[in-house]
Design an enzyme around this catalytic site. Structure first.
Site, short mmCIF file in Angstrom:
data_model
loop_
_atom_site.label_atom_id
_atom_site.label_comp_id
_atom_site.label_asym_id
_atom_site.label_seq_id
_atom_site.Cartn_x
_atom_site.Cartn_y
_atom_site.Cartn_z
N ASP A 107 27.58 10.02 2.08
CA ASP A 107 26.48 9.07 2.07
C ASP A 107 26.34 8.58 3.50
O ASP A 107 27.12 7.74 3.97
CB ASP A 107 26.79 7.92 1.12
CG ASP A 107 25.65 6.91 1.03
OD1 ASP A 107 24.73 6.96 1.87
OD2 ASP A 107 25.67 6.07 0.11
N TYR A 110 8.58 3.78 5.70
CA TYR A 110 9.02 5.10 6.16
C TYR A 110 8.64 5.30 7.63
O TYR A 110 9.47 5.74 8.43
CB TYR A 110 8.39 6.19 5.29
CG TYR A 110 8.51 7.58 5.86
CD1 TYR A 110 9.69 8.32 5.71
CD2 TYR A 110 7.46 8.17 6.55
CE1 TYR A 110 9.81 9.60 6.23
CE2 TYR A 110 7.57 9.45 7.08
CZ TYR A 110 8.74 10.16 6.93
OH TYR A 110 8.85 11.42 7.45
N LYS A 141 11.01 5.94 10.91
CA LYS A 141 10.90 7.14 11.74
C LYS A 141 10.49 6.79 13.17
O LYS A 141 10.88 7.48 14.13
CB LYS A 141 9.90 8.11 11.12
CG LYS A 141 10.44 8.86 9.90
CD LYS A 141 11.61 9.76 10.27
CE LYS A 141 12.02 10.65 9.12
NZ LYS A 141 13.13 11.57 9.48
#
Length: 252
Positions: free
Chosen positions: A62, A159, A163
């Site tokens: 993880d 998101y 990024k």
């Protein structure tokens, strides 16, 4: 950097990453791949690279957890002797419409798409710094970002923020690790469409590109190969692989 007998760690490894692993193995590199839940998929890729005569390794981790990342790097170094290159490909991609945003959307995206490559880059870089310097280098890191951080689309705010952090991390880390470790990023648009997309959705994406094409894995992977073996004189760069989508069309 010559890739024969080099040891390369790829986070993730499904679809585009699986093809990259084979490309690198064909050049004689040993390949370590991570997985979170897709054990069978990643172990199948490891079997494929080992059939090419190199060593392969699948490690469950993880990557949001520092202890897992440290264990991943330690296990890879124990198995292979070193880490020469890191490819940060593991990512999540989930829509988050503005009117449905919850606090956990931000937290989850930052953890999976920024914290994970950050932790992995730091741990791998520390391992690379133990490598002998060859032609002025001890290692290379390639991150995967997203073309849309430069021209955002709606519905993916957390998101794209995460990024965007990968882009900043790439340039900042390149400075921190110079002159012996290069750090670059690939920012692709649609590459090898995932199976859940309908033909109509894929065609819409195709039409949104000035080149009227959907990317294939080699479009991104050939750039990674260039950054690893084609040049030792590039660092801190982010390369869009987007069919021109950044330029925009009347369809957007």
């Amino acid at each position: 950097m010559q890739l024969n007998d080099r040891n390369i760690l790829i986070t993730g490894g499904r679809r585009v990453g699986a093809k990259l692993a084979v490309d690198l193995a064909q050049r004689g590199a040993n390949i370590a791949l991570t997985y979170f839940q897709s054990r069978d998929t990643i172990e199948a890729v490891v079997d494929e690279v080992e059939e090419l005569g190199v060593r392969g390794l699948a490690v469950q981790a993880d990557l949001r957890q520092p202890a897992d990342v440290e264990a991943l790097v330690a296990q890879t170094v124990e198995e292979f002797g070193s880490i020469d290159c890191l490819i940060n490909m593991a990512s999540t991609f989930n829509a988050s419409p503005l009117d449905q945003l919850a606090p956990e959307d931000f937290d989850d995206n930052i953890a999976s798409n920024l914290k994970a490559p950050y932790l992995t880059s730091l741990a791998a870089a520390r391992a690379m710094q133990q490598n002998p310097t060859v032609d002025g280098l001890q290692g290379k890191i390639v991150n995967f970002a997203d073309w849309a951080v430069f021209r955002p689309y709606k519905g993916f705010l957390p998101y794209l923020i995460a990024k965007g952090g990968v882009v900043t991390m790439t340039t900042a880390l390149a400075l921190e690790l110079a002159p012996t470790i290069t750090v670059n990023a690939v920012a692709p648009a649609m590459i090898d469409p995932p199976p859940h997309l309908t033909p109509e959705q894929i065609e819409s994406i195709r039409q949104a590109s000035p080149l009227k094409r959907i990317g294939v894995p080699s479009d991104a992977n050939n750039l990674v190969l260039y950054l690893l073996e084609g040049t030792d004189f590039v660092t801190g760069e982010v390369f869009r692989v987007d069919g021109g989508r950044f330029l925009g069309t009347d369809h957007l």
